[in-house]
Design a protein around this motif. Sequence first.
Motif, PDB file in Angstrom:
ATOM      1  N   GLU A 196      -2.648   6.688  44.789  1.00  0.00           N
ATOM      2  CA  GLU A 196      -1.938   8.238  44.904  1.00  0.00           C
ATOM      3  C   GLU A 196      -0.500   8.149  44.854  1.00  0.00           C
ATOM      4  OE1 GLU A 196      -3.235   9.982  48.473  1.00  0.00           O
ATOM      5  OE2 GLU A 196      -5.105  10.881  47.757  1.00  0.00           O
ATOM      6  N   ARG A 197       0.252   6.981  45.461  1.00  0.00           N
ATOM      7  CA  ARG A 197       1.600   6.744  45.215  1.00  0.00           C
ATOM      8  C   ARG A 197       1.866   6.261  43.825  1.00  0.00           C
ATOM      9  NH1 ARG A 197       0.758   4.407  50.588  1.00  0.00           N
ATOM     10  NH2 ARG A 197       0.749   2.381  49.530  1.00  0.00           N
ATOM     11  N   GLU A 198       0.776   5.425  43.168  1.00  0.00           N
ATOM     12  CA  GLU A 198       0.998   4.984  41.917  1.00  0.00           C
ATOM     13  C   GLU A 198       0.974   6.151  40.964  1.00  0.00           C
ATOM     14  OE1 GLU A 198      -1.595   1.873  41.320  1.00  0.00           O
ATOM     15  OE2 GLU A 198      -1.100   0.626  42.676  1.00  0.00           O
ATOM     16  N   ALA A 225       1.179   9.078  30.110  1.00  0.00           N
ATOM     17  CA  ALA A 225       0.688   8.947  31.252  1.00  0.00           C
ATOM     18  C   ALA A 225      -0.721   7.635  31.279  1.00  0.00           C
ATOM     19  CB  ALA A 225       0.018  10.044  31.658  1.00  0.00           C
ATOM     20  N   ARG A 226      -1.272   7.716  30.195  1.00  0.00           N
ATOM     21  CA  ARG A 226      -2.450   6.876  30.104  1.00  0.00           C
ATOM     22  C   ARG A 226      -1.723   5.547  29.770  1.00  0.00           C
ATOM     23  NH1 ARG A 226      -4.014   8.778  25.658  1.00  0.00           N
ATOM     24  NH2 ARG A 226      -5.506  10.213  26.494  1.00  0.00           N
ATOM     25  N   GLU A 227      -0.886   5.140  29.019  1.00  0.00           N
ATOM     26  CA  GLU A 227      -0.176   3.839  29.033  1.00  0.00           C
ATOM     27  C   GLU A 227       0.324   3.245  30.235  1.00  0.00           C
ATOM     28  OE1 GLU A 227       3.433   1.672  26.557  1.00  0.00           O
ATOM     29  OE2 GLU A 227       2.802   3.547  26.094  1.00  0.00           O
ATOM     30  N   LEU A 228       1.028   4.344  31.142  1.00  0.00           N
ATOM     31  CA  LEU A 228       1.709   3.732  32.507  1.00  0.00           C
ATOM     32  C   LEU A 228       0.459   3.557  33.476  1.00  0.00           C
ATOM     33  CD1 LEU A 228       4.487   6.406  32.793  1.00  0.00           C
ATOM     34  CD2 LEU A 228       4.901   3.849  32.366  1.00  0.00           C
ATOM     35  N   ALA A 229      -0.221   4.509  33.430  1.00  0.00           N
ATOM     36  CA  ALA A 229      -1.612   4.050  34.275  1.00  0.00           C
ATOM     37  C   ALA A 229      -2.483   2.836  33.925  1.00  0.00           C
ATOM     38  CB  ALA A 229      -2.796   5.216  34.097  1.00  0.00           C
ATOM     39  N   THR A 230      -2.589   2.549  32.936  1.00  0.00           N
ATOM     40  CA  THR A 230      -3.157   1.177  32.442  1.00  0.00           C
ATOM     41  C   THR A 230      -2.348  -0.022  32.861  1.00  0.00           C
ATOM     42  OG1 THR A 230      -3.975   2.328  30.397  1.00  0.00           O
ATOM     43  CG2 THR A 230      -3.829  -0.316  30.430  1.00  0.00           C
ATOM     44  N   LEU A 231      -0.977   0.107  32.637  1.00  0.00           N
ATOM     45  CA  LEU A 231      -0.105  -0.805  33.230  1.00  0.00           C
ATOM     46  C   LEU A 231      -0.273  -0.749  34.627  1.00  0.00           C
ATOM     47  CD1 LEU A 231       2.996  -0.465  30.899  1.00  0.00           C
ATOM     48  CD2 LEU A 231       1.344  -2.235  30.691  1.00  0.00           C
ATOM     49  N   SER A 232      -0.255   0.106  35.399  1.00  0.00           N
ATOM     50  CA  SER A 232      -0.188   0.057  36.647  1.00  0.00           C
ATOM     51  C   SER A 232      -1.546  -0.629  37.087  1.00  0.00           C
ATOM     52  CB  SER A 232      -0.144   1.641  37.384  1.00  0.00           C
ATOM     53  OG  SER A 232      -0.275   1.632  38.729  1.00  0.00           O
ATOM     54  N   ARG A 234      -3.236  -2.798  35.611  1.00  0.00           N
ATOM     55  CA  ARG A 234      -3.129  -4.245  35.240  1.00  0.00           C
ATOM     56  C   ARG A 234      -2.262  -5.017  36.411  1.00  0.00           C
ATOM     57  NH1 ARG A 234      -1.429  -4.358  29.338  1.00  0.00           N
ATOM     58  NH2 ARG A 234      -0.909  -6.586  29.865  1.00  0.00           N
ATOM     59  N   LEU A 235      -1.107  -4.285  36.673  1.00  0.00           N
ATOM     60  CA  LEU A 235       0.086  -5.065  37.691  1.00  0.00           C
ATOM     61  C   LEU A 235      -0.823  -5.138  39.023  1.00  0.00           C
ATOM     62  CD1 LEU A 235       2.726  -5.839  38.367  1.00  0.00           C
ATOM     63  CD2 LEU A 235       3.350  -3.613  38.843  1.00  0.00           C
ATOM     64  N   HIS A 236      -1.610  -4.165  39.413  1.00  0.00           N
ATOM     65  CA  HIS A 236      -2.210  -4.095  40.487  1.00  0.00           C
ATOM     66  C   HIS A 236      -3.084  -5.077  40.656  1.00  0.00           C
ATOM     67  CE1 HIS A 236      -3.978  -2.463  44.347  1.00  0.00           C
ATOM     68  NE2 HIS A 236      -5.285  -2.568  43.976  1.00  0.00           N
ATOM     69  N   ALA A 238      -3.145  -7.829  38.843  1.00  0.00           N
ATOM     70  CA  ALA A 238      -2.456  -9.194  38.920  1.00  0.00           C
ATOM     71  C   ALA A 238      -1.870  -9.521  40.267  1.00  0.00           C
ATOM     72  CB  ALA A 238      -1.304  -9.024  37.839  1.00  0.00           C
ATOM     73  N   TRP A 239      -1.626  -8.476  40.846  1.00  0.00           N
ATOM     74  CA  TRP A 239      -0.990  -8.632  42.582  1.00  0.00           C
ATOM     75  C   TRP A 239      -2.041  -9.365  43.170  1.00  0.00           C
ATOM     76  CZ3 TRP A 239       2.824  -4.004  42.547  1.00  0.00           C
ATOM     77  CH2 TRP A 239       4.042  -4.650  42.056  1.00  0.00           C
ATOM     78  N   VAL A 240      -3.158  -8.633  43.350  1.00  0.00           N
ATOM     79  CA  VAL A 240      -4.522  -8.874  43.943  1.00  0.00           C
ATOM     80  C   VAL A 240      -4.949 -10.416  43.791  1.00  0.00           C
ATOM     81  CG1 VAL A 240      -6.664  -8.439  44.478  1.00  0.00           C
ATOM     82  CG2 VAL A 240      -5.321  -6.406  44.338  1.00  0.00           C
ATOM     83  N   GLN A 241      -4.973 -10.721  42.448  1.00  0.00           N
ATOM     84  CA  GLN A 241      -5.462 -11.993  41.943  1.00  0.00           C
ATOM     85  C   GLN A 241      -4.458 -12.956  42.470  1.00  0.00           C
ATOM     86  OE1 GLN A 241      -5.927 -12.561  37.904  1.00  0.00           O
ATOM     87  NE2 GLN A 241      -7.126 -14.632  37.890  1.00  0.00           N
ATOM     88  N   THR A 242      -3.099 -12.740  42.502  1.00  0.00           N
ATOM     89  CA  THR A 242      -2.211 -13.698  42.786  1.00  0.00           C
ATOM     90  C   THR A 242      -2.353 -13.847  44.389  1.00  0.00           C
ATOM     91  OG1 THR A 242      -0.451 -12.999  41.354  1.00  0.00           O
ATOM     92  CG2 THR A 242       0.338 -14.116  43.046  1.00  0.00           C
ATOM     93  N   VAL A 243      -2.293 -12.867  45.148  1.00  0.00           N
ATOM     94  CA  VAL A 243      -2.652 -13.071  46.461  1.00  0.00           C
ATOM     95  C   VAL A 243      -3.873 -13.800  46.760  1.00  0.00           C
ATOM     96  CG1 VAL A 243      -2.818 -11.887  48.860  1.00  0.00           C
ATOM     97  CG2 VAL A 243      -1.061 -11.081  46.913  1.00  0.00           C
ATOM     98  N   LEU A 244      -4.754 -13.531  46.254  1.00  0.00           N
ATOM     99  CA  LEU A 244      -6.002 -14.281  46.290  1.00  0.00           C
ATOM    100  C   LEU A 244      -5.849 -15.648  45.986  1.00  0.00           C
ATOM    101  CD1 LEU A 244      -8.758 -11.641  45.387  1.00  0.00           C
ATOM    102  CD2 LEU A 244      -7.985 -12.320  47.904  1.00  0.00           C
ATOM    103  N   LYS A 245      -5.296 -16.179  45.099  1.00  0.00           N
ATOM    104  CA  LYS A 245      -5.203 -17.422  44.731  1.00  0.00           C
ATOM    105  C   LYS A 245      -4.491 -18.151  45.673  1.00  0.00           C
ATOM    106  CE  LYS A 245      -5.633 -17.170  39.747  1.00  0.00           C
ATOM    107  NZ  LYS A 245      -4.931 -17.327  38.273  1.00  0.00           N
ATOM    108  N   VAL A 246      -3.481 -17.738  46.327  1.00  0.00           N
ATOM    109  CA  VAL A 246      -2.499 -18.185  47.142  1.00  0.00           C
ATOM    110  C   VAL A 246      -3.372 -18.422  48.666  1.00  0.00           C
ATOM    111  CG1 VAL A 246      -0.529 -17.705  48.671  1.00  0.00           C
ATOM    112  CG2 VAL A 246      -0.369 -17.224  46.536  1.00  0.00           C
ATOM    113  N   ARG A 247      -4.051 -17.626  48.881  1.00  0.00           N
ATOM    114  CA  ARG A 247      -4.953 -17.657  50.384  1.00  0.00           C
ATOM    115  C   ARG A 247      -6.096 -18.564  49.979  1.00  0.00           C
ATOM    116  NH1 ARG A 247      -4.169 -11.478  52.276  1.00  0.00           N
ATOM    117  NH2 ARG A 247      -2.134 -11.309  52.509  1.00  0.00           N
TER     118      ARG A 247
END
Length: 249
Positions: A196-198, A225-232, A234-236, A238-247
């Motif tokens: 909802e914040r995104e 809106a579609r382009e921004l939602a897609t990027l959002s 993808r970013l989310h 990427a962040w989840v994957q980055t955090v999991l790789k670290v842990r």
Amino acid sequence: MRPTPKGGAGSSGAASSDGKPVSIGTVLTLLREEFPEVTISKIRFLEAEGLVEPERTPSGYRKFTPADVERLAGVLRMQRDHYLPLKVIREHLDALERGEQVQLPAQATASRDLVPGMREAGEDRAPAARVGREELLEAAEADEAALADWEAYGLVAPDADGSYGSEAVTVAKLVAELGRFGLEPRHLRAVKAAAEREAGLVEQVVAPLRRHRNPQTRAHAEATARELATLSVRLHAAWVQTVLKVRLP
């Protein structure tokens, strides 16, 4: 020098009159004659995506040639008039560079889904616009108690007439899948709040476009809106994957 895109992306009079390279601020002024919603951040984003390659001065400042400005105008026009994602636009421009004669896809109507790829593999058609409670339970392979729990936590909600939209069906199926891994509705409430914040950030960007007097600009709002939602998304991811790789070990 890259060719100027054709087929809905021709000359718009956006280039400088004397043919000299110009700064990004001048490019912004030239483009805003036709694209009042464009920003310097958008121009930089298109550059980062490889859709334009301005020259650089020894001190690092961008300098855009008339061909660069026309290319940017073409990209923006393809987004606005044809609702094309950047990947398709890039493929179209690459084909032009190879000397191929290509036509743009027919002008599309906006999809209901802001983020492409939400349809599951093997699903040949979109789900019905509205479904009842029993149909939702069947699609999610869930029982009444589970649905009541999802609704209590605000993960899924029926409309005023008691029916559910296709988006609710998608959410219910995903919530059910996550539940099989032990993730309960109380865990997913934070995920919904983040979404909802995104969405609020996307709305801040497109709200001025939807209020614009130019009908084409208003139509461009949904593509943006579609382009921004897609990027959002993808970013989310990427962040989840980055955090999991670290842990993970």
